[in-house]
Design an enzyme around this catalytic site. Structure first.
Site, PDB file in Angstrom:
ATOM      1  N   ASP A 269     -13.816  56.033  18.910  1.00 46.40           N
ATOM      2  CA  ASP A 269     -12.385  55.782  19.036  1.00 46.40           C
ATOM      3  C   ASP A 269     -11.971  54.858  17.903  1.00 46.40           C
ATOM      4  O   ASP A 269     -12.571  53.812  17.690  1.00 46.40           O
ATOM      5  CB  ASP A 269     -12.077  55.125  20.386  1.00 46.40           C
ATOM      6  CG  ASP A 269     -10.589  54.851  20.548  1.00 46.40           C
ATOM      7  OD1 ASP A 269      -9.811  55.832  20.567  1.00 46.40           O
ATOM      8  OD2 ASP A 269     -10.196  53.677  20.614  1.00 46.40           O
TER       9      ASP A 269
ATOM     10  N   GLU B 162     -11.622  62.150  17.010  1.00 44.81           N
ATOM     11  CA  GLU B 162     -10.379  62.898  17.070  1.00 44.81           C
ATOM     12  C   GLU B 162      -9.972  63.332  15.668  1.00 44.81           C
ATOM     13  O   GLU B 162     -10.162  62.594  14.707  1.00 44.81           O
ATOM     14  CB  GLU B 162      -9.271  62.029  17.676  1.00 44.81           C
ATOM     15  CG  GLU B 162      -9.406  61.869  19.169  1.00 44.81           C
ATOM     16  CD  GLU B 162      -8.316  60.982  19.748  1.00 44.81           C
ATOM     17  OE1 GLU B 162      -7.641  61.417  20.672  1.00 44.81           O
ATOM     18  OE2 GLU B 162      -8.157  59.859  19.263  1.00 44.81           O
TER      19      GLU B 162
ATOM     20  N   CYS C 125     -13.850  59.429  36.712  1.00 44.16           N
ATOM     21  CA  CYS C 125     -13.515  60.434  37.729  1.00 44.16           C
ATOM     22  C   CYS C 125     -12.606  61.555  37.211  1.00 44.16           C
ATOM     23  O   CYS C 125     -12.355  62.514  37.932  1.00 44.16           O
ATOM     24  CB  CYS C 125     -12.870  59.763  38.942  1.00 44.16           C
ATOM     25  SG  CYS C 125     -11.172  59.226  38.669  1.00 44.16           S
TER      26      CYS C 125
ATOM     27  N   CYS D  10      -8.379  52.405  36.804  1.00 38.76           N
ATOM     28  CA  CYS D  10      -8.133  53.668  37.490  1.00 38.76           C
ATOM     29  C   CYS D  10      -7.855  53.409  38.973  1.00 38.76           C
ATOM     30  O   CYS D  10      -8.688  52.818  39.662  1.00 38.76           O
ATOM     31  CB  CYS D  10      -9.326  54.601  37.321  1.00 38.76           C
ATOM     32  SG  CYS D  10      -9.111  56.155  38.214  1.00 38.76           S
TER      33      CYS D  10
ATOM     34  N   ASP E 285     -10.368  51.083  24.877  1.00 38.60           N
ATOM     35  CA  ASP E 285     -10.953  51.828  23.757  1.00 38.60           C
ATOM     36  C   ASP E 285     -12.328  52.394  24.108  1.00 38.60           C
ATOM     37  O   ASP E 285     -12.694  53.485  23.665  1.00 38.60           O
ATOM     38  CB  ASP E 285     -11.070  50.932  22.517  1.00 38.60           C
ATOM     39  CG  ASP E 285      -9.723  50.379  22.087  1.00 38.60           C
ATOM     40  OD1 ASP E 285      -8.698  51.041  22.356  1.00 38.60           O
ATOM     41  OD2 ASP E 285      -9.694  49.284  21.496  1.00 38.60           O
TER      42      ASP E 285
HETATM   43 ZN   LIG Z   1     -11.231  57.052  37.915  1.00 34.60          ZN
END
Ligand SMILES: [Zn+2]
Length: 210
Positions: free
Chosen positions: A12, A96, A152, A168, A178
């Site tokens: 990244d 990327e 997840c 999350c 990052d």
């Molecule tokens: Zn998660």
């Protein structure tokens, strides 16, 4: 050498930390480069206030050119070292893709200084991966590497640019933003080259259309 999931790494790229690798290694932007960049921005501001054709303006332009040269040399050196180290260390390197044309059209300095580094880095990495017989895998820029939970697969739509920590709400993961992105970049890249099976949604949706 064929790509392999073993000894693969996701990269990244960022402004504060120049690279964050999916195995947790980070490389900061060197301070001395930052210093020269700041000086350049200052000089440019001064220049924009000077009258065209004035003596002071000429001197300022020369000064600016010297600073640019200095910056270029320092940056080349830094990017050479980082790209060589990564190409030697890992067999499959995933990052990327960058919008090069958009970058070349963008002459606004504050952003383009970073962009130039990113682009030059990618180019060096390409050369060095070839030189050491390694694989460089580029993934789409619009893959949600930042918003995706690396644990997840949840997509956090309200992640803001200022959120340095990814939290999350679905699985409770708390992780450096990052680092989370670099893990996703690695995974998306491995799926792209067929080394990892996509999980059911939402990772699948995230990587469709590659
Ligand atoms: Zn998660």
């Amino acid at each position: 050498m064929l790509p392999s999931a073993e000894n693969s790494v996701g990269i990244d790229l960022g402004v504060e930390k120049f690279v964050t690798l999916s195995d947790r290694i980070t490389i900061e932007n060197p301070r001395f480069i930052e210093k020269v960049e700041k000086r350049i921005k200052k000089l440019q501001k001064q220049l924009s206030r000077r009258r065209k054709g004035s003596n002071n303006r000429g001197k300022l332009i020369l000064k600016l050119q010297r600073k640019y040269r200095k910056l270029r040399n320092m940056r080349e050196d830094f990017l050479d070292k980082v790209s060589t180290a990564i190409a030697k260390q890992y067999d499959t390197i995933i990052m990327e893709d960058l919008n090069v044309q958009g970058m070349m059209r963008n002459h606004r300095v504050s952003k383009s200084l970073t962009d130039v580094s990113f682009y030059a880095f990618r180019q060096k990495l390409e050369w060095k991966a070839a030189k050491y017989g390694k694989n460089l895998v580029l993934i789409g820029r619009f893959d949600p590497s930042s918003k995706l939970c690396s644990n997840c697969g949840n997509i956090k739509h309200d992640l803001r640019l200022s959120d340095r920590i990814y939290h999350c709400e679905v699985c409770g993961l708390i992780i450096d933003r990052d680092y989370n992105a670099s893990k996703n970049i690695r995974k998306i890249g491995l799926i792209k080259v067929g080394l990892v099976q996509p999980e059911s949604t939402p990772v699948e949706t995230a990587t469709s259309g590659l």
